[in-house]
Design an enzyme around this catalytic site. Structure first.
Site, PDB file in Angstrom:
ATOM      1  N   ASN A 130      11.978  23.186   2.163  1.00 42.71           N
ATOM      2  CA  ASN A 130      12.075  21.747   1.916  1.00 42.71           C
ATOM      3  C   ASN A 130      13.486  21.200   2.105  1.00 42.71           C
ATOM      4  O   ASN A 130      13.659  20.019   2.386  1.00 42.71           O
ATOM      5  CB  ASN A 130      11.596  21.458   0.490  1.00 42.71           C
ATOM      6  CG  ASN A 130      11.876  20.043   0.058  1.00 42.71           C
ATOM      7  OD1 ASN A 130      11.251  19.091   0.519  1.00 42.71           O
ATOM      8  ND2 ASN A 130      12.839  19.873  -0.842  1.00 42.71           N
ATOM      9  N   TYR A 144      18.489  14.209  12.591  1.00 42.25           N
ATOM     10  CA  TYR A 144      17.482  14.454  11.564  1.00 42.25           C
ATOM     11  C   TYR A 144      16.086  14.500  12.179  1.00 42.25           C
ATOM     12  O   TYR A 144      15.287  15.401  11.873  1.00 42.25           O
ATOM     13  CB  TYR A 144      17.566  13.354  10.516  1.00 42.25           C
ATOM     14  CG  TYR A 144      16.605  13.491   9.361  1.00 42.25           C
ATOM     15  CD1 TYR A 144      16.850  14.391   8.325  1.00 42.25           C
ATOM     16  CD2 TYR A 144      15.462  12.698   9.281  1.00 42.25           C
ATOM     17  CE1 TYR A 144      15.987  14.503   7.251  1.00 42.25           C
ATOM     18  CE2 TYR A 144      14.589  12.796   8.207  1.00 42.25           C
ATOM     19  CZ  TYR A 144      14.855  13.705   7.199  1.00 42.25           C
ATOM     20  OH  TYR A 144      13.986  13.812   6.134  1.00 42.25           O
TER      21      TYR A 144
END
Length: 246
Positions: A89, A154
Site C-alpha cells: 500500500n 505517480y
C-alpha cells in the site's frame, strides 16, 4: 532470538500509519490475522494503531532503500516467522507539472514502485514459497488508468503496479499464491481533505455515486482478496464509485 510460536496467519500492510493502510489493518485483524503495521514516517499513527489490534507489531523501513527492506524482512522473520498476506500500500507523490519537476522528484516517486517489487521478492522467497501459499495485494489507483495532470510519476508507478500484478500472477502459476490489485478512486483521506472545494466539486461531478469513497470500503475489498477470493488472481479490482465505468 526468541522462538515464534503463534500460528495465526500474518498480514503485512505497508504504509499503514494512515488512511487506506490503517483501514486495511483493521479489516484484516477482524478476519483473524496478526498484523504487521509498516511505516516510514508515520510512527505515532502506526504505534497507536498497533496498540488497538490484537498482538499487532510495528516495523519501520524506507521502501526506497533496498538495505532497509533487507532489514525489514529480517525483522519480520524474528517477530512473526511468516507472512501470509502482503499488502503493498505504501506510496508517495510529488504534485507538479512535468516541465517543472526535477529528476530527483521523479526518482523519489518511482523508487516506491521498485520497493514494492523488491519487498515482494523477499517475502516470496523467505515466506510464501516455503509454505506454498500466500496472497499479494497491490494498492494501485484509478489515476493509473485515467491519468492525472500534475501527477505523472505517480500515475506511472500506479499503472506499473497493475502490470506487476498481471505478470507476477503468471510467474506464480501452479502455486497457491494469488496476486491482485485494488485500484481506489478518490477516497476520504487526509490528502483529499486538503483539496480546495472547487477541485472536490470537479471530482464529484465525475463519480456516478456522487461521493468520495471511504478507506473502509477499499479495505473490505482487500480483506476479501486476502481470505475468500480463492479463484481470483491477476485482476485489478476498481473501487471508484463508477468513476470511469470500471
Amino acid at each position: 532470538m526468541s522462538e515464534v510460536t503463534d500460528e495465526r496467519p500474518v498480514a503485512l500492510v505497508t504504509g499503514a500509519g494512515t488512511g487506506i493502510g490503517s483501514a486495511c489493518c483493521r479489516a484484516l485483524a477482524q478476519e483473524g490475522f496478526r498484523i504487521g503495521v509498516h511505516y516510514r514516517s508515520s510512527e505515532e499513527g502506526a504505534r497507536k494503531l498497533a496498540a488497538e489490534l490484537p498482538d499487532a507489531f510495528t516495523a519501520r523501513a524506507d521502501l526506497a532503500v533496498p538495505e532497509e527492506i533487507d532489514a525489514l524482512v529480517a525483522e519480520l522473520k524474528e517477530k512473526a516467522d511468516r507472512i501470509d498476506v502482503l499488502v503493498n500500500n505504501a506510496g508517495m507523490n510529488v504534485n507538479a507539472p512535468m516541465l517543472s519537476m526535477g529528476v530527483d522528484d521523479y526518482d523519489r516517486v518511482a523508487a516506491m514502485g521498485r520497493g514494492a517489487w523488491y519487498l515482494t521478492k523477499l517475502v516470496l522467497r523467505r515466506f510464501m514459497l516455503r509454505k506454498k501459499t500466500g496472497r499479494i495485494i497491490n494498492v494501485s489507483s484509478v489515476v493509473g488508468h485515467t491519468g492525472n495532470a500534475g501527477q505523472i510519476p505517480y500515475t506511472m508507478v500506479k499503472a506499473a503496479l497493475d502490470a506487476f500484478t498481471k505478470s507476477l500472477c503468471q510467474e506464480l502459476a501452479g502455486r497457491d499464491i494469488l496476486v491482485n490489485s485494488v485500484a481506489p478512486g478518490f477516497i476520504e483521506t487526509d490528502m483529499t481533505a486538503e483539496l480546495p472545494d472547487e477541485v472536490k466539486a470537479a471530482i464529484l461531478a465525475r463519480i456516478p455515486l456522487q461521493r468520495m469513497g471511504r478507506p473502509e470500503e477499499v479495505a473490505d475489498v482487500v480483506a476479501y482478496l486476502a481470505t475468500r477470493a480463492s479463484y481470483v488472481t491477476g485482476t485489478v479490482v476498481h473501487v471508484n464509485g463508477g468513476m470511469f465505468g470500471g
